[in-house]
Design a protein around this motif. Structure first.
Motif, PDB file in Angstrom:
ATOM      1  N   ALA A 108      34.575  23.836  34.526  1.00  0.00           N
ATOM      2  CA  ALA A 108      35.821  23.238  35.010  1.00  0.00           C
ATOM      3  C   ALA A 108      36.814  24.374  35.238  1.00  0.00           C
ATOM      4  N   VAL A 109      37.340  24.452  36.467  1.00  0.00           N
ATOM      5  CA  VAL A 109      38.248  25.550  36.821  1.00  0.00           C
ATOM      6  C   VAL A 109      39.676  25.017  36.872  1.00  0.00           C
ATOM      7  N   ASN A 110      40.542  25.599  36.063  1.00  0.00           N
ATOM      8  CA  ASN A 110      41.945  25.221  36.041  1.00  0.00           C
ATOM      9  C   ASN A 110      42.719  26.212  36.910  1.00  0.00           C
ATOM     10  N   ILE A 111      43.281  25.714  38.025  1.00  0.00           N
ATOM     11  CA  ILE A 111      44.010  26.587  38.961  1.00  0.00           C
ATOM     12  C   ILE A 111      45.505  26.472  38.647  1.00  0.00           C
ATOM     13  N   VAL A 112      46.098  27.574  38.209  1.00  0.00           N
ATOM     14  CA  VAL A 112      47.493  27.544  37.749  1.00  0.00           C
ATOM     15  C   VAL A 112      48.414  28.160  38.809  1.00  0.00           C
ATOM     16  N   VAL A 113      49.438  27.389  39.192  1.00  0.00           N
ATOM     17  CA  VAL A 113      50.450  27.863  40.159  1.00  0.00           C
ATOM     18  C   VAL A 113      51.818  27.398  39.650  1.00  0.00           C
ATOM     19  N   GLU A 114      52.829  28.251  39.817  1.00  0.00           N
ATOM     20  CA  GLU A 114      54.193  27.899  39.393  1.00  0.00           C
ATOM     21  C   GLU A 114      54.704  26.661  40.127  1.00  0.00           C
ATOM     22  N   ARG A 115      55.504  25.867  39.412  1.00  0.00           N
ATOM     23  CA  ARG A 115      56.028  24.619  39.982  1.00  0.00           C
ATOM     24  C   ARG A 115      56.803  24.856  41.292  1.00  0.00           C
ATOM     25  N   ASP A 116      57.632  25.890  41.326  1.00  0.00           N
ATOM     26  CA  ASP A 116      58.425  26.143  42.548  1.00  0.00           C
ATOM     27  C   ASP A 116      57.520  26.422  43.742  1.00  0.00           C
ATOM     28  N   LEU A 154      42.375  19.586  29.723  1.00  0.00           N
ATOM     29  CA  LEU A 154      42.054  20.980  29.405  1.00  0.00           C
ATOM     30  C   LEU A 154      41.402  21.053  28.022  1.00  0.00           C
ATOM     31  N   GLU A 155      41.893  20.217  27.116  1.00  0.00           N
ATOM     32  CA  GLU A 155      41.316  20.199  25.767  1.00  0.00           C
ATOM     33  C   GLU A 155      39.856  19.714  25.825  1.00  0.00           C
ATOM     34  N   PHE A 156      39.629  18.677  26.629  1.00  0.00           N
ATOM     35  CA  PHE A 156      38.285  18.095  26.731  1.00  0.00           C
ATOM     36  C   PHE A 156      37.274  19.159  27.157  1.00  0.00           C
ATOM     37  N   GLY A 161      33.602  24.391  25.835  1.00  0.00           N
ATOM     38  CA  GLY A 161      33.290  25.731  26.329  1.00  0.00           C
ATOM     39  C   GLY A 161      33.059  25.784  27.826  1.00  0.00           C
ATOM     40  N   LEU A 162      33.657  24.824  28.566  1.00  0.00           N
ATOM     41  CA  LEU A 162      33.386  24.738  30.015  1.00  0.00           C
ATOM     42  C   LEU A 162      34.574  25.171  30.869  1.00  0.00           C
ATOM     43  N   LEU A 163      35.696  25.552  30.227  1.00  0.00           N
ATOM     44  CA  LEU A 163      36.935  25.748  30.975  1.00  0.00           C
ATOM     45  C   LEU A 163      37.170  27.207  31.331  1.00  0.00           C
ATOM     46  N   VAL A 164      37.485  27.470  32.607  1.00  0.00           N
ATOM     47  CA  VAL A 164      37.992  28.784  32.995  1.00  0.00           C
ATOM     48  C   VAL A 164      39.326  28.571  33.711  1.00  0.00           C
ATOM     49  N   THR A 165      40.215  29.544  33.586  1.00  0.00           N
ATOM     50  CA  THR A 165      41.544  29.442  34.196  1.00  0.00           C
ATOM     51  C   THR A 165      41.746  30.583  35.174  1.00  0.00           C
ATOM     52  N   VAL A 166      42.266  30.264  36.361  1.00  0.00           N
ATOM     53  CA  VAL A 166      42.575  31.302  37.345  1.00  0.00           C
ATOM     54  C   VAL A 166      44.001  31.079  37.853  1.00  0.00           C
ATOM     55  N   HIS A 167      44.601  32.175  38.348  1.00  0.00           N
ATOM     56  CA  HIS A 167      45.943  32.067  38.919  1.00  0.00           C
ATOM     57  C   HIS A 167      45.803  31.809  40.407  1.00  0.00           C
ATOM     58  N   GLY A 168      46.453  30.750  40.867  1.00  0.00           N
ATOM     59  CA  GLY A 168      46.230  30.297  42.239  1.00  0.00           C
ATOM     60  C   GLY A 168      47.342  30.649  43.193  1.00  0.00           C
ATOM     61  N   SER A 169      48.178  31.644  42.844  1.00  0.00           N
ATOM     62  CA  SER A 169      49.344  31.892  43.700  1.00  0.00           C
ATOM     63  C   SER A 169      49.087  32.912  44.805  1.00  0.00           C
ATOM     64  N   GLY A 170      48.000  33.642  44.766  1.00  0.00           N
ATOM     65  CA  GLY A 170      47.726  34.620  45.823  1.00  0.00           C
ATOM     66  C   GLY A 170      47.172  33.952  47.069  1.00  0.00           C
ATOM     67  N   PRO A 171      46.805  34.757  48.070  1.00  0.00           N
ATOM     68  CA  PRO A 171      46.194  34.191  49.280  1.00  0.00           C
ATOM     69  C   PRO A 171      44.918  33.430  48.938  1.00  0.00           C
ATOM     70  N   GLY A 184      31.147  33.038  37.571  1.00  0.00           N
ATOM     71  CA  GLY A 184      29.962  33.876  37.336  1.00  0.00           C
ATOM     72  C   GLY A 184      29.924  34.374  35.899  1.00  0.00           C
ATOM     73  N   GLN A 185      31.076  34.820  35.419  1.00  0.00           N
ATOM     74  CA  GLN A 185      31.135  35.318  34.035  1.00  0.00           C
ATOM     75  C   GLN A 185      30.880  34.198  33.030  1.00  0.00           C
ATOM     76  N   ALA A 186      31.495  33.035  33.316  1.00  0.00           N
ATOM     77  CA  ALA A 186      31.370  31.915  32.375  1.00  0.00           C
ATOM     78  C   ALA A 186      29.933  31.424  32.285  1.00  0.00           C
ATOM     79  N   MET A 187      29.173  31.578  33.366  1.00  0.00           N
ATOM     80  CA  MET A 187      27.825  31.011  33.390  1.00  0.00           C
ATOM     81  C   MET A 187      26.743  32.051  33.105  1.00  0.00           C
ATOM     82  N   GLU A 188      27.179  33.284  32.739  1.00  0.00           N
ATOM     83  CA  GLU A 188      26.180  34.324  32.419  1.00  0.00           C
ATOM     84  C   GLU A 188      25.353  33.931  31.211  1.00  0.00           C
TER      85      GLU A 188
END
Ligand code: AP5
Length: 188
Positions: A108-116, A154-156, A161-171, A184-188
């Motif tokens: 499960a991928v959590n994509i984090v971006v600022e509210r603004d 996110l807790e679930f 052990g299935l959660l990864v978080t990435v920052h989604g504000s770039g291109p 890839g790292q999470a599934m090694e």
């Protein structure tokens, strides 16, 4: 793969890109609901007001709509699903059903971006596409719904052990690269 993120975080954008990379089907809960509304099905009529107001559709209706798509996609090779599950109840039910079929999500991928940034993206999209829930008031309500509901999700996945978080504000291409690397790292 599941994509979790606030409204405008890029779940749909990344879902499309990742589905091409991994050669699996992209299943988007919001798109499925909007298709039902556009086709004026019974389900579409039931959920139209909720979706337009940015409120969550009842769990069972979403499960009945999305889970069969996941089973079909899994049979054809796999799935990237965005916007589902959106509650701990949906997560638990989906996990139970997909585990029975041996096709439970692997990450499960959590994509984090600022509210603004999210608000700016959605207001920009409103000028181009005119989605009925892309008004400033409904965007604000959708963000509040997300903020209220994301923690149990996110807790679930975190405790499994299935959660990864990435920052989604770039291109978008940078976000895709981050996701592919983190998965890839999470599934090694
Ligand atoms: P849904 O369609 O899932 O809406 P959402 O979560 O509000 O997300 P969006 O589609 O607005 O954004 P996104 O994260 O997909 O970002 P996108 O890639 O489009 O759900 C709609 C409604 O359906 C809900 O409010 C609810 O009522 C109901 N619903 C759905 N699922 C449900 C469930 N499981 N349970 C109950 N109810 C449910 O990008 C947004 C914009 O930003 C685009 O213009 C895009 O081009 C741009 N963009 C994307 N990435 C970037 C980037 N990296 N940089 C700059 N711009 C970017």
């Amino acid at each position: 793969m599941l994509l979790i993120g606030g409204p405008g975080s890029g779940k749909g954008t990344q879902g499309t890109r990742l589905a091409e990379i991994y050669r699996v089907e992209h299943v988007a809960a919001g798109d499925l609901l909007r298709a039902e509304i556009a086709a004026q099905t019974d389900l579409g009529r039931q959920v139209s007001d909720l979706v337009t107001r940015g409120e969550l559709v009842p769990d069972q209706l979403v499960l009945d709509l999305v889970v069969p798509r996941l089973l079909a996609a899994a049979a054809a090779g796999g799935f990237i699903v965005d916007g589902f599950p959106r509650s701990a109840g949906q997560a638990a039910a989906a996990r139970r059903i997909t585990e029975e079929h041996n096709i439970a999500a692997q990450v499960a991928v959590n994509i984090v971006v600022e509210r603004d940034d999210l608000i700016a993206r959605l207001l920009h999209r409103a000028r181009i596409e005119g989605r009925p829930d892309d008004t400033i008031d409904v965007i604000s309500d959708r963000l509040d719904v997300f903020d209220r509901t994301v923690a149990p999700l996110l807790e679930f996945y975190g405790e499994r052990g299935l959660l990864v978080t990435v920052h989604g504000s770039g291109p978008p291409e940078d976000v895709t690269a981050q996701i592919v690397h983190a998965v890839g790292q999470a599934m090694e």
